[in-house]
Design an enzyme around this catalytic site. Structure first.
Site, PDB file in Angstrom:
ATOM      1  N   GLU A  99       4.088  -7.628  -2.806  1.00  0.00           N
ATOM      2  CA  GLU A  99       2.981  -7.445  -1.524  1.00  0.00           C
ATOM      3  C   GLU A  99       2.806  -8.478  -0.176  1.00  0.00           C
ATOM      4  O   GLU A  99       2.872  -8.458   0.514  1.00  0.00           O
ATOM      5  CB  GLU A  99       1.159  -7.515  -2.164  1.00  0.00           C
ATOM      6  CG  GLU A  99       1.437  -5.927  -3.647  1.00  0.00           C
ATOM      7  CD  GLU A  99       1.939  -4.751  -3.009  1.00  0.00           C
ATOM      8  OE1 GLU A  99       1.902  -4.896  -1.937  1.00  0.00           O
ATOM      9  OE2 GLU A  99       2.731  -4.784  -4.172  1.00  0.00           O
ATOM     10  N   HIS A 106       5.217  -7.476   7.874  1.00  0.00           N
ATOM     11  CA  HIS A 106       3.963  -7.073   8.956  1.00  0.00           C
ATOM     12  C   HIS A 106       3.973  -8.266  10.484  1.00  0.00           C
ATOM     13  O   HIS A 106       3.232  -7.921  10.972  1.00  0.00           O
ATOM     14  CB  HIS A 106       2.872  -6.919   8.066  1.00  0.00           C
ATOM     15  CG  HIS A 106       1.649  -6.403   9.573  1.00  0.00           C
ATOM     16  ND1 HIS A 106       0.258  -5.759   9.631  1.00  0.00           N
ATOM     17  CD2 HIS A 106       1.751  -5.752  10.634  1.00  0.00           C
ATOM     18  CE1 HIS A 106      -0.187  -5.972   9.946  1.00  0.00           C
ATOM     19  NE2 HIS A 106       0.618  -5.708  10.998  1.00  0.00           N
TER      20      HIS A 106
END
Length: 230
Positions: A99, A106
């Site tokens: 994750e 990003h």
């Protein structure tokens, strides 16, 4: 022929989906019983990765549910299930690192991730409308509706395909970081990480294959419908 086509693709798609889910749960359960030698929990691994990459502002939050782990780019935040957040197992730290891989994507504006995010508003509309258009096109033999449904459903397939490099890249980042930072040690722990992340990645592969089969099924139906109308 149409009924046989629908039946075959339904059975194959269901089998792929169930197998993928079985692999994920099996590998997660297996490696949830094996503690990492580093002794770090999923939350600690996630916090370390984020801080080491300048993402001090991204919180690591615990959320309810099993295998509900995800990165929320709108917050932004890394959200981990209780089984991952508090556990120091190989499975837990693997999922946590994965994750965080999305958080790094990003930060770097990873191309596939950016494209997938931009698809979401379109997908929210087309994914809801496509089933109705496809059903109406087949049921009422309206070629125009069937073609429009195929176009809309193609965006769903594209989203599945774009998701593959996003997930594989996040797992690759996770494996590299975990080995480099000493979160895992030895061949056995590396094997566990590969099993956990590999089975999770297969769920996305299965999803893409099922979506492709659905698309091909309706393309065949369009061809058969046009042939019978000639």
């Amino acid at each position: 022929m149409i009924n046989a086509l629908f039946g075959f693709t339904f059975v194959v798609g269901l089998a792929l989906t169930l197998w993928a889910q079985w692999r994920v749960k099996g590998n997660f359960n297996r490696w949830s019983q094996v503690a990492a030698r580093s002794g770090m929990t999923g939350a600690e691994v996630a916090r370390r990765i984020l801080d080491d990459n300048g993402l001090h502002h991204v919180p690591v939050q615990v959320v309810p549910g099993r295998l509900s782990d995800h990165y929320d780019p709108t917050a932004p935040a890394v959200r981990l299930s209780e089984d991952v957040y508090y556990s120091n197992s190989i499975a837990a730290i693997s999922v946590a690192a994965h994750e965080c891989g999305h958080a790094l994507q990003h930060k770097e504006s990873y191309g596939a991730l950016v494209f997938r995010h931009r698809m979401v508003p379109v997908l929210n509309f087309t994914s809801g409308a496509a089933p109705f258009l496809l059903f109406a096109g087949v049921a009422f033999r309206m070629t125009g509706l069937l073609v429009l449904g195929l176009i809309f459903f193609s965006t769903v397939v594209l989203f599945h395909l774009v998701t593959l490099p996003v997930e594989f890249n996040a797992s690759a980042r996770a494996k590299q970081i975990m080995a480099r930072q000493g979160f895992i040690n030895g061949v056995e722990e590396e094997r566990g990480v590969n099993r956990v992340l590999g089975s999770a990645a297969f769920t996305y592969v299965a999803g893409a294959l099922v979506a492709l089969m659905e698309l091909l099924r309706y393309i065949v139906l369009l061809f058969l419908q046009n042939s019978s109308d000639d």
